[in-house]
Structure formats: structure tokens, C-alpha cells
Design a protein around this motif. Sequence first.
Motif, PDB file in Angstrom:
ATOM      1  N   GLY A  98       0.652  -1.100  -0.099  1.00 36.03           N
ATOM      2  CA  GLY A  98      -0.041  -0.098   0.180  1.00 36.03           C
ATOM      3  C   GLY A  98       0.758   1.333  -0.332  1.00 36.03           C
ATOM      4  O   GLY A  98       0.406   2.280  -0.612  1.00 36.03           O
ATOM      5  N   ILE A  99       2.419   1.482   0.594  1.00 35.48           N
ATOM      6  CA  ILE A  99       2.725   2.650   0.760  1.00 35.48           C
ATOM      7  C   ILE A  99       3.694   2.523  -0.520  1.00 35.48           C
ATOM      8  O   ILE A  99       3.775   3.805  -1.136  1.00 35.48           O
ATOM      9  CB  ILE A  99       3.904   2.434   1.632  1.00 35.48           C
ATOM     10  CG1 ILE A  99       3.265   2.578   3.199  1.00 35.48           C
ATOM     11  CG2 ILE A  99       5.051   2.728   2.222  1.00 35.48           C
ATOM     12  CD1 ILE A  99       4.305   1.867   4.205  1.00 35.48           C
ATOM     13  N   LEU A 100       3.839   1.239  -1.198  1.00 37.64           N
ATOM     14  CA  LEU A 100       4.586   1.880  -2.610  1.00 37.64           C
ATOM     15  C   LEU A 100       3.463   1.944  -3.320  1.00 37.64           C
ATOM     16  O   LEU A 100       3.905   2.607  -4.280  1.00 37.64           O
ATOM     17  CB  LEU A 100       5.048  -0.020  -3.406  1.00 37.64           C
ATOM     18  CG  LEU A 100       6.223  -0.104  -2.202  1.00 37.64           C
ATOM     19  CD1 LEU A 100       6.628  -1.565  -3.210  1.00 37.64           C
ATOM     20  CD2 LEU A 100       7.441   0.355  -2.901  1.00 37.64           C
ATOM     21  N   MET A 101       2.054   1.801  -3.852  1.00 37.84           N
ATOM     22  CA  MET A 101       1.010   2.036  -4.382  1.00 37.84           C
ATOM     23  C   MET A 101       1.247   3.460  -3.965  1.00 37.84           C
ATOM     24  O   MET A 101       1.161   4.283  -5.015  1.00 37.84           O
ATOM     25  CB  MET A 101       0.037   1.203  -4.365  1.00 37.84           C
ATOM     26  CG  MET A 101      -0.811   1.282  -5.045  1.00 37.84           C
ATOM     27  SD  MET A 101      -2.307  -0.108  -5.283  1.00 37.84           S
ATOM     28  CE  MET A 101      -3.261   0.630  -3.694  1.00 37.84           C
ATOM     29  N   ALA A 102       0.527   3.754  -2.682  1.00 39.80           N
ATOM     30  CA  ALA A 102       0.238   5.319  -2.601  1.00 39.80           C
ATOM     31  C   ALA A 102       1.727   6.110  -3.184  1.00 39.80           C
ATOM     32  O   ALA A 102       1.680   7.166  -3.876  1.00 39.80           O
ATOM     33  CB  ALA A 102       0.549   5.608  -1.354  1.00 39.80           C
ATOM     34  N   TYR A 103       3.119   5.276  -3.098  1.00 37.82           N
ATOM     35  CA  TYR A 103       3.973   6.365  -3.511  1.00 37.82           C
ATOM     36  C   TYR A 103       4.092   6.831  -4.727  1.00 37.82           C
ATOM     37  O   TYR A 103       4.296   7.430  -5.728  1.00 37.82           O
ATOM     38  CB  TYR A 103       5.362   6.235  -3.429  1.00 37.82           C
ATOM     39  CG  TYR A 103       6.383   6.701  -3.531  1.00 37.82           C
ATOM     40  CD1 TYR A 103       6.962   8.083  -3.277  1.00 37.82           C
ATOM     41  CD2 TYR A 103       7.482   5.229  -4.550  1.00 37.82           C
ATOM     42  CE1 TYR A 103       8.384   8.722  -3.669  1.00 37.82           C
ATOM     43  CE2 TYR A 103       8.639   6.226  -4.831  1.00 37.82           C
ATOM     44  CZ  TYR A 103       9.201   7.548  -4.735  1.00 37.82           C
ATOM     45  OH  TYR A 103      10.233   8.469  -5.229  1.00 37.82           O
ATOM     46  N   GLY A 104       3.601   5.316  -5.815  1.00 37.55           N
ATOM     47  CA  GLY A 104       4.008   5.442  -7.200  1.00 37.55           C
ATOM     48  C   GLY A 104       2.989   5.961  -7.756  1.00 37.55           C
ATOM     49  O   GLY A 104       2.640   6.919  -8.875  1.00 37.55           O
ATOM     50  N   LEU A 105       1.442   6.267  -7.306  1.00 36.16           N
ATOM     51  CA  LEU A 105       0.376   7.358  -7.892  1.00 36.16           C
ATOM     52  C   LEU A 105       0.484   8.674  -7.355  1.00 36.16           C
ATOM     53  O   LEU A 105       0.070   9.189  -8.533  1.00 36.16           O
ATOM     54  CB  LEU A 105      -0.923   6.146  -6.916  1.00 36.16           C
ATOM     55  CG  LEU A 105      -1.395   5.391  -7.498  1.00 36.16           C
ATOM     56  CD1 LEU A 105      -2.552   4.758  -6.292  1.00 36.16           C
ATOM     57  CD2 LEU A 105      -1.184   5.464  -8.728  1.00 36.16           C
ATOM     58  N   ALA A 106       1.694   8.543  -6.427  1.00 37.83           N
ATOM     59  CA  ALA A 106       1.915  10.530  -5.755  1.00 37.83           C
ATOM     60  C   ALA A 106       2.302  10.866  -7.275  1.00 37.83           C
ATOM     61  O   ALA A 106       2.118  11.442  -7.215  1.00 37.83           O
ATOM     62  CB  ALA A 106       2.324  10.743  -5.000  1.00 37.83           C
ATOM     63  N   LYS A 107       3.165   9.782  -7.398  1.00 39.79           N
ATOM     64  CA  LYS A 107       4.465  10.368  -8.926  1.00 39.79           C
ATOM     65  C   LYS A 107       3.530  11.017  -9.962  1.00 39.79           C
ATOM     66  O   LYS A 107       3.837  12.084 -10.487  1.00 39.79           O
ATOM     67  CB  LYS A 107       5.625   8.949  -8.783  1.00 39.79           C
ATOM     68  CG  LYS A 107       6.630   8.898  -7.934  1.00 39.79           C
ATOM     69  CD  LYS A 107       7.511   8.065  -7.800  1.00 39.79           C
ATOM     70  CE  LYS A 107       8.183   8.865  -9.425  1.00 39.79           C
ATOM     71  NZ  LYS A 107       9.928   8.191  -9.768  1.00 39.79           N
ATOM     72  N   VAL A 108       3.208   9.826  -9.913  1.00 44.37           N
ATOM     73  CA  VAL A 108       1.902  10.216 -11.689  1.00 44.37           C
ATOM     74  C   VAL A 108       0.703  11.533 -11.208  1.00 44.37           C
ATOM     75  O   VAL A 108       1.518  12.195 -12.374  1.00 44.37           O
ATOM     76  CB  VAL A 108       1.196   8.647 -11.945  1.00 44.37           C
ATOM     77  CG1 VAL A 108      -0.234   9.193 -12.535  1.00 44.37           C
ATOM     78  CG2 VAL A 108       1.824   7.627 -11.981  1.00 44.37           C
ATOM     79  N   LEU A 109       0.562  11.944  -9.838  1.00 46.12           N
ATOM     80  CA  LEU A 109       0.144  12.670  -9.710  1.00 46.12           C
ATOM     81  C   LEU A 109       0.977  14.244 -10.015  1.00 46.12           C
ATOM     82  O   LEU A 109       0.461  15.054 -10.151  1.00 46.12           O
ATOM     83  CB  LEU A 109      -0.756  13.208  -7.997  1.00 46.12           C
ATOM     84  CG  LEU A 109      -1.813  11.831  -8.199  1.00 46.12           C
ATOM     85  CD1 LEU A 109      -2.945  11.555  -7.204  1.00 46.12           C
ATOM     86  CD2 LEU A 109      -3.174  12.237 -10.077  1.00 46.12           C
ATOM     87  N   ARG A 110       1.931  13.649  -9.263  1.00 49.41           N
ATOM     88  CA  ARG A 110       2.874  14.952  -9.004  1.00 49.41           C
ATOM     89  C   ARG A 110       3.937  15.518 -10.547  1.00 49.41           C
ATOM     90  O   ARG A 110       3.811  16.563 -10.671  1.00 49.41           O
ATOM     91  CB  ARG A 110       3.965  14.664  -8.374  1.00 49.41           C
ATOM     92  CG  ARG A 110       5.082  15.744  -8.218  1.00 49.41           C
ATOM     93  CD  ARG A 110       5.947  15.371  -6.991  1.00 49.41           C
ATOM     94  NE  ARG A 110       6.589  16.650  -6.491  1.00 49.41           N
ATOM     95  CZ  ARG A 110       7.434  16.854  -5.542  1.00 49.41           C
ATOM     96  NH1 ARG A 110       8.130  16.007  -4.913  1.00 49.41           N
ATOM     97  NH2 ARG A 110       7.684  18.204  -5.269  1.00 49.41           N
ATOM     98  N   ALA A 111       3.167  14.478 -11.873  1.00 45.87           N
ATOM     99  CA  ALA A 111       3.618  15.044 -13.026  1.00 45.87           C
ATOM    100  C   ALA A 111       2.626  14.891 -13.048  1.00 45.87           C
ATOM    101  O   ALA A 111       2.489  16.048 -14.703  1.00 45.87           O
ATOM    102  CB  ALA A 111       4.551  13.851 -13.811  1.00 45.87           C
ATOM    103  N   GLY A 112       1.394  15.248 -13.394  1.00 41.37           N
ATOM    104  CA  GLY A 112      -0.297  16.080 -13.514  1.00 41.37           C
ATOM    105  C   GLY A 112      -0.159  15.233 -15.528  1.00 41.37           C
ATOM    106  O   GLY A 112      -1.212  15.666 -15.824  1.00 41.37           O
TER     107      GLY A 112
END
Length: 106
Positions: free
Chosen positions: A74-88
Motif C-alpha cells: 500500500g505504501i509503495l502504491m501510494a508513492y507510485g500514484l503520487a509520482k503520477v499525480l505530481r507529474a500532472g
Amino acid sequence: MSQRSVPVPAHAPTPSSPRWLTIVMRCDRWGSYWYIAVGFLFAPALLILDPWPGAVMVAWVLISSAGLWLGLLGILMAYGLAKVLRAGEEISEEFWWSLLGRPPGG
């Protein structure tokens, strides 16, 4: 009624997402499924194993380890999805449905 097949995602959902995000998301989905299914059997299993304290301890270690593993996923998934959102960027609906293995609306 014929059921359409949805391909299993084999690539990252967006250009900026980490390559491992798809694997983590698939593992989290299947791990959560099994964790909940085994959870229903855990209390009866503890009752059956009650006469053997060593077996009860092994059962608790197994269920705790599986819970820890799901937490890390779950932590890894949140980190990966946050990278996607941060890239817009936005993950397509087709990708989400492909994780479930069925087409939208079906």
C-alpha cells in the motif's frame, strides 16, 4: 452471453509512473483478496489450533506477516500514484479496468 476479455496490463500506466507500479497494484489486489478470504477462516483455525501453542504462534506470525506485506504494498502504491499525480498525468480508465480483468460495465 459472451464475455469480452481484457488484457492484463504489462506496462506502466503513464510515461512518468514507475515501471514497478503495475506489479505492485496487481499484487496488492490479489493479496487483499486472499487476506480477506483467509481472515474469515482465521478465527476457526485458531480454535482448532488452540491445544497447540506453537501452532497458534505460527498462525499469528503468518497472518501478521501477510498484513505487513500488504501494508508495504500500500505504501509503495501510494508513492507510485503520487509520482503520477505530481507529474500532472492521469491514469486511463482502461488501465483500471484491466487491473480488475473485466471490461467497463461488464
